[in-house]
Scaffold this motif. Structure first.
Motif, mmCIF file in Angstrom:
data_model
loop_
_atom_site.group_PDB
_atom_site.id
_atom_site.type_symbol
_atom_site.label_atom_id
_atom_site.label_comp_id
_atom_site.label_asym_id
_atom_site.label_seq_id
_atom_site.Cartn_x
_atom_site.Cartn_y
_atom_site.Cartn_z
ATOM 1 N N PRO A 24 0.765 -1.194 0.011
ATOM 2 C CA PRO A 24 0.038 0.085 -0.133
ATOM 3 C C PRO A 24 0.868 1.274 0.032
ATOM 4 O O PRO A 24 1.901 1.277 0.630
ATOM 5 N N GLY A 25 0.490 2.372 -0.638
ATOM 6 C CA GLY A 25 1.353 3.600 -0.759
ATOM 7 C C GLY A 25 0.586 4.820 -0.830
ATOM 8 O O GLY A 25 1.224 5.793 -1.177
ATOM 9 N N ALA A 26 -0.536 4.939 -0.157
ATOM 10 C CA ALA A 26 -1.330 6.261 -0.039
ATOM 11 C C ALA A 26 -0.797 7.433 0.518
ATOM 12 O O ALA A 26 -0.869 8.413 0.153
ATOM 13 N N SER A 27 0.123 6.943 1.500
ATOM 14 C CA SER A 27 0.879 7.960 2.101
ATOM 15 C C SER A 27 2.358 7.957 2.053
ATOM 16 O O SER A 27 3.207 8.763 2.859
ATOM 17 N N ALA A 28 2.942 7.121 0.887
ATOM 18 C CA ALA A 28 4.399 7.261 0.912
ATOM 19 C C ALA A 28 4.922 8.704 0.313
ATOM 20 O O ALA A 28 4.005 9.293 -0.124
ATOM 21 N N PRO A 29 6.246 8.848 0.494
ATOM 22 C CA PRO A 29 6.728 10.049 0.058
ATOM 23 C C PRO A 29 6.669 10.040 -1.473
ATOM 24 O O PRO A 29 6.325 8.918 -2.079
ATOM 25 N N GLY A 30 6.516 11.117 -2.163
ATOM 26 C CA GLY A 30 6.249 11.332 -3.447
ATOM 27 C C GLY A 30 7.464 11.675 -4.417
ATOM 28 O O GLY A 30 8.367 12.545 -3.698
ATOM 29 N N VAL A 31 7.566 11.245 -5.715
ATOM 30 C CA VAL A 31 8.630 11.994 -6.632
ATOM 31 C C VAL A 31 7.809 12.134 -7.678
ATOM 32 O O VAL A 31 7.170 11.520 -8.566
ATOM 33 N N ASN A 102 -1.501 14.410 -0.871
ATOM 34 C CA ASN A 102 -2.118 13.155 -0.618
ATOM 35 C C ASN A 102 -0.940 12.138 0.139
ATOM 36 O O ASN A 102 -1.009 11.063 0.367
ATOM 37 N N GLY A 103 0.067 12.877 0.713
ATOM 38 C CA GLY A 103 1.099 12.145 1.595
ATOM 39 C C GLY A 103 2.113 12.866 2.042
ATOM 40 O O GLY A 103 1.814 13.883 2.389
ATOM 41 N N GLY A 104 3.288 12.429 2.033
ATOM 42 C CA GLY A 104 4.556 12.948 2.953
ATOM 43 C C GLY A 104 5.329 14.017 1.916
ATOM 44 O O GLY A 104 4.773 14.460 1.020
ATOM 45 N N LYS A 105 6.564 13.881 2.228
ATOM 46 C CA LYS A 105 7.540 14.605 1.325
ATOM 47 C C LYS A 105 7.620 14.552 0.076
ATOM 48 O O LYS A 105 7.174 13.387 -0.329
ATOM 49 N N VAL A 106 8.051 15.509 -0.789
ATOM 50 C CA VAL A 106 8.228 15.180 -2.385
ATOM 51 C C VAL A 106 9.404 15.491 -3.071
ATOM 52 O O VAL A 106 9.717 16.902 -2.450
ATOM 53 N N GLU A 127 6.703 24.381 -2.191
ATOM 54 C CA GLU A 127 6.270 23.101 -1.513
ATOM 55 C C GLU A 127 7.248 21.889 -1.714
ATOM 56 O O GLU A 127 7.308 21.089 -0.890
ATOM 57 N N LEU A 128 8.227 21.960 -2.369
ATOM 58 C CA LEU A 128 9.285 20.939 -2.660
ATOM 59 C C LEU A 128 10.201 20.665 -1.747
ATOM 60 O O LEU A 128 10.536 21.612 -1.084
ATOM 61 N N ASP A 129 10.507 19.483 -1.212
ATOM 62 C CA ASP A 129 11.440 19.027 -0.161
ATOM 63 C C ASP A 129 12.883 18.860 -0.760
ATOM 64 O O ASP A 129 13.876 18.831 0.049
ATOM 65 N N SER A 213 20.863 8.195 -6.121
ATOM 66 C CA SER A 213 19.528 8.924 -6.087
ATOM 67 C C SER A 213 18.733 8.268 -5.130
ATOM 68 O O SER A 213 17.844 9.239 -4.277
ATOM 69 N N LEU A 214 18.485 6.901 -4.950
ATOM 70 C CA LEU A 214 17.688 6.344 -3.852
ATOM 71 C C LEU A 214 18.286 6.785 -2.621
ATOM 72 O O LEU A 214 17.439 6.973 -1.467
ATOM 73 N N ASP A 215 19.786 6.736 -2.231
ATOM 74 C CA ASP A 215 20.262 7.128 -1.206
ATOM 75 C C ASP A 215 19.582 8.590 -0.802
ATOM 76 O O ASP A 215 19.414 8.887 0.501
ATOM 77 N N PHE A 216 19.811 9.531 -1.723
ATOM 78 C CA PHE A 216 19.450 11.097 -1.596
ATOM 79 C C PHE A 216 17.797 11.014 -1.204
ATOM 80 O O PHE A 216 17.620 11.797 -0.171
ATOM 81 N N LEU A 217 17.180 10.248 -1.729
ATOM 82 C CA LEU A 217 15.685 10.482 -1.578
ATOM 83 C C LEU A 217 15.491 9.725 -0.191
ATOM 84 O O LEU A 217 14.431 10.471 0.596
ATOM 85 N N ASP A 218 16.084 8.666 0.164
ATOM 86 C CA ASP A 218 15.926 8.155 1.460
ATOM 87 C C ASP A 218 16.385 9.120 2.687
ATOM 88 O O ASP A 218 15.647 9.230 3.571
ATOM 89 N N LYS A 219 17.557 9.934 2.558
ATOM 90 C CA LYS A 219 17.757 10.801 3.250
ATOM 91 C C LYS A 219 16.817 11.993 3.682
ATOM 92 O O LYS A 219 16.535 12.615 4.818
ATOM 93 N N HIS A 220 16.211 12.570 2.322
ATOM 94 C CA HIS A 220 15.602 13.938 2.452
ATOM 95 C C HIS A 220 14.222 13.625 2.482
ATOM 96 O O HIS A 220 13.307 14.794 2.731
ATOM 97 N N LEU A 221 13.572 12.468 2.219
ATOM 98 C CA LEU A 221 12.113 12.123 2.117
ATOM 99 C C LEU A 221 11.591 11.255 3.155
ATOM 100 O O LEU A 221 10.195 11.424 3.547
ATOM 101 N N ARG A 222 12.205 10.675 3.854
ATOM 102 C CA ARG A 222 11.970 9.480 4.659
ATOM 103 C C ARG A 222 12.215 9.996 6.290
ATOM 104 O O ARG A 222 12.993 10.799 6.606
#
Length: 222
Positions: A24-31, A102-106, A127-129, A213-222
């Motif tokens: 499920p991903g309704a509130s997952a971080p967004g890209v 619809n969710g968390g950081k983007v 609004e961007l993170d 890129s995945l490491d960067f997203l994990d650091k700043h969106l999660r």
């Protein structure tokens, strides 16, 4: 696959997009994934799908409104005809706002033309993170990189003739002078080195840049 989603731009107009989410991903971080000059094709959809597999909601605004380019000449024509100001402040920002509601950081992640728009989003979408650009740099008249308030990551090829190393160095100098949080990576590769459907695909560079890129997203969106 055609656009399967719609979102509302800041001006109230609706725009089409390709959307995929984890389950499920309704509130997952967004890209917000921003296309190359080809339009929304199979390759950019695979990028979005990979992000969903990694746990992110991915939204790809259809900047060409359903059109695709089949060769470089047509792609250049479509890119030249695109209103970058409208794309950045309305399509990209609207996509960011949509995921944010619809969710968390983007974050934004763009490739070539999309890399330019990812950085413009960092300048014009409050609004961007976070923002990631793969081989794309905005022109000086598009805005001041020193005004960017979010973390930025960039991936650039030292053999890139569209965005040569000296322009990357100049861009980095502006970020550094303004104390923007950034990390820029250079690869011994040409332009569009991560596009597995293109002539200049470099599997090794693409794999490394993707993990960064995945490491960067994990650091700043999660």
């Amino acid at each position: 696959m055609p656009a399967n989603h719609e979102f509302t731009r800041p001006d109230g107009k609706t725009a089409p997009a390709y959307y995929v989410a984890p389950e499920p991903g309704a509130s997952a971080p967004g890209v917000v994934v921003i296309q190359e000059w080809w339009g929304i094709n199979d390759q950019i959809e695979r990028v979005a799908n990979r992000l969903a597999e990694a746990g992110y909601r991915a939204l790809v605004p259809d900047l060409y409104r359903g059109a695709k380019a089949l060769d470089a000449a047509e792609a250049e024509h479509k890119m030249t005809g695109l209103d970058f100001g409208d794309a950045a402040t309305q399509d990209v920002r609207g996509a960011v706002q949509h995921l944010k509601r619809n969710g968390g950081k983007v974050a934004t992640m763009g490739f070539c033309m999309g890399g330019v728009l990812s950085l413009l989003g960092a300048m014009h979408a409050p609004e961007l993170d976070a923002a990631i650009a793969w081989y794309g740099l905005p022109p000086d008249e598009a805005g001041d990189p020193g005004e960017i308030k979010v973390p930025v990551q960039g991936h650039y090829g030292n053999q890139d003739q569209m965005f040569p190393p000296e322009t990357v160095n100049d861009f980095e100098g502006k970020l550094k002078a303004a104390n923007v949080r950034y990390e820029l990576y250079r690869y011994d590769a040409p332009h569009a080195f991560s596009n597995e459907d293109w002539d200049y695909y470099d599997a090794e560079a693409a794999k490394l840049a993707w993990q960064r890129s995945l490491d960067f997203l994990d650091k700043h969106l999660r």
